[in-house]
Design a protein around this motif. Structure first.
Motif, short mmCIF file in Angstrom:
data_model
loop_
_atom_site.label_atom_id
_atom_site.label_comp_id
_atom_site.label_asym_id
_atom_site.label_seq_id
_atom_site.Cartn_x
_atom_site.Cartn_y
_atom_site.Cartn_z
N THR A 7 0.84 -1.19 0.00
CA THR A 7 0.00 0.00 0.00
C THR A 7 0.87 1.23 0.00
N ALA A 8 0.27 2.39 -0.26
CA ALA A 8 1.03 3.63 -0.33
C ALA A 8 1.78 3.87 0.97
N GLY A 9 3.02 4.27 0.84
CA GLY A 9 3.85 4.51 2.01
C GLY A 9 4.94 5.50 1.69
N PRO A 10 6.04 5.45 2.42
CA PRO A 10 7.12 6.40 2.18
C PRO A 10 7.79 6.15 0.84
N SER A 11 8.41 7.21 0.30
CA SER A 11 9.14 7.05 -0.95
C SER A 11 10.49 6.40 -0.66
N ALA A 12 11.07 5.81 -1.69
CA ALA A 12 12.34 5.11 -1.52
C ALA A 12 13.47 6.04 -1.16
N ALA A 13 13.33 7.33 -1.45
CA ALA A 13 14.42 8.28 -1.20
C ALA A 13 14.45 8.80 0.23
N GLU A 14 13.41 8.58 0.99
CA GLU A 14 13.30 9.20 2.31
C GLU A 14 14.37 8.78 3.31
N PRO A 15 14.87 7.55 3.31
CA PRO A 15 15.87 7.17 4.33
C PRO A 15 17.18 7.92 4.23
N GLY A 16 17.49 8.55 3.10
CA GLY A 16 18.74 9.29 3.01
C GLY A 16 19.23 9.40 1.58
N PRO A 17 20.27 10.20 1.34
CA PRO A 17 20.73 10.45 -0.03
C PRO A 17 21.20 9.23 -0.78
N PHE A 18 21.74 8.22 -0.09
CA PHE A 18 22.20 7.02 -0.79
C PHE A 18 21.05 6.23 -1.40
N PHE A 19 19.84 6.48 -0.92
CA PHE A 19 18.66 5.76 -1.41
C PHE A 19 17.94 6.53 -2.51
N ALA A 20 18.44 7.69 -2.86
CA ALA A 20 17.78 8.56 -3.83
C ALA A 20 18.52 8.56 -5.16
N LEU A 21 17.76 8.74 -6.23
CA LEU A 21 18.30 8.77 -7.58
C LEU A 21 17.78 10.02 -8.28
N ARG A 22 18.68 10.78 -8.89
CA ARG A 22 18.27 11.95 -9.65
C ARG A 22 17.54 11.49 -10.91
N THR A 23 16.35 12.04 -11.17
CA THR A 23 15.55 11.59 -12.31
C THR A 23 14.99 12.74 -13.13
#
Length: 254
Positions: A7-23
């Motif tokens: 179900t809808a929840g937090p985005s994958a980038a929220e835990p920190g910069p290593f989990f985020a991807l520039r898109t």
């Protein structure tokens, strides 16, 4: 049957910069990015291609080491942490995994996460086969396998040591993700992340790289990343060694 959708929840980038991807859209080459696959190539003489060599030399200068293989080991571990974080975080928090193809993912080795990796537009999501654990592995190994080959051949770093680095990077990503999930009321995602990481460690090439215990997750590897050879360096918290051969310093706590 595959893994159930979340179900809808937090985005994958929220835990920190290593989990985020520039898109965001744009032309990566205009900003000094290169396709990450270019880092995995070797010259006809078997040396690292310019992109990987530049990164290794920059890390060596930053750490004040004159041993290229030490810097290369740490470069491998840093990139491994990025791709594991992208795959593991998305899988645990959203129930899907994006493709991280070498011919579509752009890298700027001079920038820090999350701006070091860029996929202009939205990456395609993997399909059903293999379930989440298989998709996490596929996304990561698309990059780790050619990077492993390049570093072992160009810098004469032990292949077993590098897979130990990959396992350590996975465990490090898991610890950050697990702690974030627990702190933000997502215990089911923390458990899912642990199960997914454990699945990667249960199969080659990481099967003999170390031991993961939980909860909370803790890892003890069976090799050493060579950080103790850096001036002023010591032993990492998950190192197989108990004392640094160079200084006699004890292992740092995790």
């Amino acid at each position: 049957m595959g893994d159930p959708p979340l179900t809808a929840g937090p985005s994958a980038a929220e835990p920190g910069p290593f989990f985020a991807l520039r898109t965001d859209p744009g032309n990566p080459r205009d900003e000094g990015y290169a396709l990450i696959g270019e880092a995995y190539r070797l010259t006809p003489e078997g040396a690292a291609a310019p992109l990987l060599r530049a990164r290794v030399e920059a890390v060596a200068a930053s750490l004040r080491t004159d041993e290229p293989r030490v810097a290369a080991s740490l470069v491998f571990q840093g990139l491994a942490a990025r791709v594991w974080s992208l795959a593991l975080g998305q899988a645990a928090l959203t129930g899907s995994v994006s493709r991280l193809r070498c011919d579509r993912l752009w890298w700027h080795p001079g920038r820090a996460a999350p701006d070091d990796l860029w996929w202009p537009g939205v990456p395609s999501v993997m399909g059903e086969p293999g379930g989440l654990a298989g998709q996490v592995g596929d996304a990561a190994y698309t990059n780790l396998l050619p990077l492993h080959s390049a570093v072992t051949r160009a810098y004469r770093v032990s292949g077993r040591l590098l897979w130990g680095n990959a396992a350590s990077a996975l465990a490090g990503s898991l610890r950050v993700l697990y702690d974030w999930c627990q702190a933000h009321g997502h215990p089911e995602a923390a458990e899912r992340a642990t199960d997914l990481a454990r699945a990667q460690l249960a199969h080659p090439p990481l099967r003999d790289a170390g031991t993961l215990t939980s909860p909370p997750p803790a890892f003890r590897r069976r090799t050493c990343c060579l950080y103790y050879r850096v001036p002023g360096g010591g032993l990492c918290g998950d190192c197989v060694l108990r004392r640094s051969p160079a200084s006699g310093l004890r292992r740092r706590s995790q």
